[in-house]
Design a protein around this motif. Structure first.
Motif, PDB file in Angstrom:
ATOM      1  N   PRO A   1       0.818  -1.208   0.000  1.00 22.07           N
ATOM      2  CA  PRO A   1       0.000   0.000   0.000  1.00 22.07           C
ATOM      3  C   PRO A   1       0.858   1.268   0.000  1.00 22.07           C
ATOM      4  CG  PRO A   1       0.010  -1.008   2.163  1.00 22.07           C
ATOM      5  CD  PRO A   1       0.718  -1.948   1.252  1.00 22.07           C
ATOM      6  N   ASP A   2       2.109   1.129   0.385  1.00 21.23           N
ATOM      7  CA  ASP A   2       2.999   2.279   0.445  1.00 21.23           C
ATOM      8  C   ASP A   2       3.836   2.363  -0.816  1.00 21.23           C
ATOM      9  OD1 ASP A   2       2.107   2.609   2.992  1.00 21.23           O
ATOM     10  OD2 ASP A   2       3.804   1.583   3.923  1.00 21.23           O
TER      11      ASP A   2
ATOM     12  N   GLN B   1       3.131   2.182  -6.700  1.00 22.51           N
ATOM     13  CA  GLN B   1       2.641   3.229  -5.803  1.00 22.51           C
ATOM     14  C   GLN B   1       3.512   4.473  -5.868  1.00 22.51           C
ATOM     15  OE1 GLN B   1       0.097   3.942  -3.853  1.00 22.51           O
ATOM     16  NE2 GLN B   1      -0.909   2.138  -4.691  1.00 22.51           N
TER      17      GLN B   1
ATOM     18  N   VAL C   1       4.198  13.205   4.397  1.00 22.62           N
ATOM     19  CA  VAL C   1       4.438  11.772   4.324  1.00 22.62           C
ATOM     20  C   VAL C   1       4.958  11.243   5.649  1.00 22.62           C
ATOM     21  CG1 VAL C   1       4.945  11.708   1.860  1.00 22.62           C
ATOM     22  CG2 VAL C   1       6.801  12.128   3.470  1.00 22.62           C
ATOM     23  N   GLU C   2       4.867   9.912   5.737  1.00 19.45           N
ATOM     24  CA  GLU C   2       5.453   9.191   6.860  1.00 19.45           C
ATOM     25  C   GLU C   2       6.336   8.137   6.208  1.00 19.45           C
ATOM     26  OE1 GLU C   2       2.833   8.298  10.517  1.00 19.45           O
ATOM     27  OE2 GLU C   2       2.909   6.539   9.243  1.00 19.45           O
TER      28      GLU C   2
ATOM     29  N   ALA D   1       9.710   2.917   2.828  1.00 20.48           N
ATOM     30  CA  ALA D   1       8.274   2.789   2.578  1.00 20.48           C
ATOM     31  C   ALA D   1       7.645   4.136   2.898  1.00 20.48           C
ATOM     32  CB  ALA D   1       7.682   1.695   3.449  1.00 20.48           C
TER      33      ALA D   1
ATOM     34  N   ARG E   1       4.423   6.718   2.962  1.00 22.40           N
ATOM     35  CA  ARG E   1       2.958   6.766   3.025  1.00 22.40           C
ATOM     36  C   ARG E   1       2.498   8.228   2.956  1.00 22.40           C
ATOM     37  NH1 ARG E   1       0.146   2.837   7.157  1.00 22.40           N
ATOM     38  NH2 ARG E   1       1.234   1.464   5.728  1.00 22.40           N
ATOM     39  N   ASP E   2       1.541   8.447   2.081  1.00 25.02           N
ATOM     40  CA  ASP E   2       0.948   9.788   1.947  1.00 25.02           C
ATOM     41  C   ASP E   2      -0.033   9.976   3.102  1.00 25.02           C
ATOM     42  OD1 ASP E   2      -0.459  12.022   1.304  1.00 25.02           O
ATOM     43  OD2 ASP E   2      -0.632  11.564  -0.837  1.00 25.02           O
ATOM     44  N   ILE E   3       0.227  10.949   3.970  1.00 25.44           N
ATOM     45  CA  ILE E   3      -0.649  11.111   5.132  1.00 25.44           C
ATOM     46  C   ILE E   3      -1.480  12.390   5.040  1.00 25.44           C
ATOM     47  CG2 ILE E   3       0.756   9.713   6.697  1.00 25.44           C
ATOM     48  CD1 ILE E   3       1.842  12.352   7.851  1.00 25.44           C
TER      49      ILE E   3
END
Lengths: 406, 126
Positions: free
Chosen positions: A147-148, A165, A228-229, A246, A248-250
């Protein structure tokens, strides 16, 4: 090797040894083909891998090991033609065993010459790569379905691998990213620092979140940024330590947090209403329990309203506060002090008999703070104070104007 | 850095000084010096100290204000601090700086009124 020099031995022995060596190679099918592509010789490895005994297969076409579709498409002939043209061809594709089972195979076909350079046939080596391809496919699948956004970076900071992604998140095609410094994904203002941090990670690589306590941003191809994270992890490989990131759009979570914060603020706002009851008089009915957060908020909004309305008197109505303990009293007194510093007089109202008793017993000193039992009385007092001040204000103005040179 | 100039204005028998920006030790000493001399020279009965333009108010500034007010009182004049901003008021209360003895007002107009009351009733008015 401890064997004696090759030249000293009888050529027959040498050939037998070579044959034994070839047969001992497990995992490879070694096949000799004539120029027409028919099997001329067959190793034990070939028998093991493809299932045909040497006796059955010699003389059969190379196409026997191809799938029907590939054979129909003329692949066996074109593979051989490629080997003939360049001397060597490497292909990968599906092959078929005697029992019909298909497997993924890597094939190397080399043209064989005799001593005067005439082509006499081909040597083909077929290896079963089903397992490694499966592992690779699994890795790819994991990478692509993550997912990331996953970015794998070499120790010199260049991007080695990205997943789908990453393309979607950052707006690049993967070909544009591979080989680029990972900093292209970092906003310009953080790039120099990022380079230094990267060195730090390589120096002590361990799985950890990136930039703990910092707000991190990614930079899209179009230059826009998003929060992001990022989790980092080291990957040992033959190319040195790789770093997998990795990302992740936060954005959504950040927005949700803001929304929550706004709601919390609104609730606090509702729980600390400051009402202008008269010109220059504010009333603050306090209802419910007064904790530190609410008290701070209350003081803040009250002082802002004082400045906004240029209020001279504030009425703190505590009839809605269930119990006054030392802490609540401290909060109230601090509010009063702050209001006084701004030049506004405070009146406490709504003190019930039991509250008065409790406050006295707690030893709470309200200082010079005026207090009235009823809001009506407090308002009357407030109006009197305003009138007094207005009177002296007019007087002051008269005095000044009177002394002003005409 | 050029020395900041804080003009002292005279309105009737009241002096008005507006403090702005950041104050350092040297500036504070200069202000104290000029203000003391102006109060003595003009015989002003009241002084308004406008602090609405101060960017930082910490315990240092709070002590400075207490000192300036004490000095003005010793010279027989009344002092009122005007324009304390909400954030500043909260900071001062949280710092626990004792400022209860200072006279404060929202703005210059109300400050003038307060000075008037102070002159009429002495230190018992607020």
């Amino acid at each position: 090797m401890t064997a004696s020099p090759v030249g000293e031995r009888d050529p027959g022995t040498r050939l037998r040894e070579l044959e034994a060596m070839l047969d001992a190679i497990a995992g490879y099918a070694l096949i000799k083909l004539d120029l027409d592509g028919a099997v001329a010789d067959w190793s034990r490895g070939a028998e093991r891998l493809l299932g045909h005994p040497a006796g059955e297969i010699v003389g059969r076409p190379f196409a026997t090991f191809y799938t029907e579709e590939d054979a129909a498409a003329g692949l066996p002939a074109s593979d051989l033609a490629a080997a003939r043209e360049t001397g060597r061809a490497e292909t990968e594709g599906w092959r078929v065993r005697k029992d019909g089972e298909r497997f993924r195979a890597a094939t190397v076909i080399a043209l064989i010459h005799d001593d005067d350079g005439t082509a006499t046939g081909y040597a083909a080596a077929i290896r079963d790569v089903t397992e490694s391809r499966r592992a690779e496919a699994m890795f790819r699948g994991l990478l692509e379905s993550a997912p990331d956004a996953v970015v794998i970076v070499e120790s010199d900071g260049r991007i080695m691998l990205v997943n789908r992604q990453t393309e979607l998140m950052f707006g690049y095609d993967r070909d544009e990213l591979i080989g680029q410094p990972v900093e292209v994904l970092v906003p310009e203002r953080f790039r120099a620092r990022h380079g230094a941090y990267r060195g730090g990670f390589i120096a002590s690589p361990q799985t950890r979140p990136m930039g703990t306590g910092l707000e991190l941003y990614g930079r899209r191809r179009d230059g826009s940024e998003f929060p992001v994270e990022i989790s980092l992890g080291p990957l040992e490989s033959d190319r040195g330590t790789l770093v997998s990131a990795a990302i992740r759009d936060i954005t959504e979570r950040r927005e949700q947090e803001l929304r929550l914060q706004r709601q919390r603020d609104e609730i606090l706002e509702l729980s600390t209403p400051v009402i202008q009851v008269w010109d220059k008089v504010l009333a603050l009915p306090i209802i419910g329990t007064l904790d530190s957060l609410r008290a701070a908020r209350l003081t803040e909004s009250l002082l802002e309203k004082i400045a906004e309305n240029q209020a001279e008197v504030i009425i703190l109505d505590i009839s809605g506060v269930p119990t006054i303990d030392t802490q609540v009293a401290q909060h109230l007194l601090k509010t009063v002090q702050a209001a006084t510093l701004m030049g506004a007089a405070s009146i406490l109202s709504g003190v019930r008999p039991e509250t008065a008793q409790a406050m006295v017993h707690l030893g709470i000193d309200i200082g010079r703070l005026r207090s009235r039992n009823k809001l009506r009385d407090a308002l009357q007092l407030a109006l009197r104070i305003v009138a007094d001040r207005a009177g002296s204000s007019q007087e002051a103005a008269r005095t000044v104007m009177g002394e002003w040179p005409a | 850095m050029t020395a900041e100039v804080f003009p002292i204005m005279r309105i009737g028998d009241t002096l008005l000084i507006s403090l702005q920006g950041e104050l350092d030790d040297a500036t504070v000493l200069r202000i104290e010096d000029r203000l003391a001399n102006e109060v003595a020279r003009t015989g002003a009965t009241g002084t308004l100290i406008d602090v609405s333009g101060l960017t930082i108010v910490d315990s240092f500034i709070a002590r400075v204000l207490t000192r300036v007010v004490g000095m003005i009182r010793l010279l027989g004049s009344h002092a009122v601090i005007v324009g304390i901003q909400p954030a500043v008021a909260i900071t001062l209360v949280e710092l626990g700086v004792p400022m209860g003895h200072l006279h404060t007002a929202l703005n210059a107009e109300q400050g003038m009124a307060l000075l008037r009351r102070l002159r009429d009733h002495g230190d018992r008015a607020d």
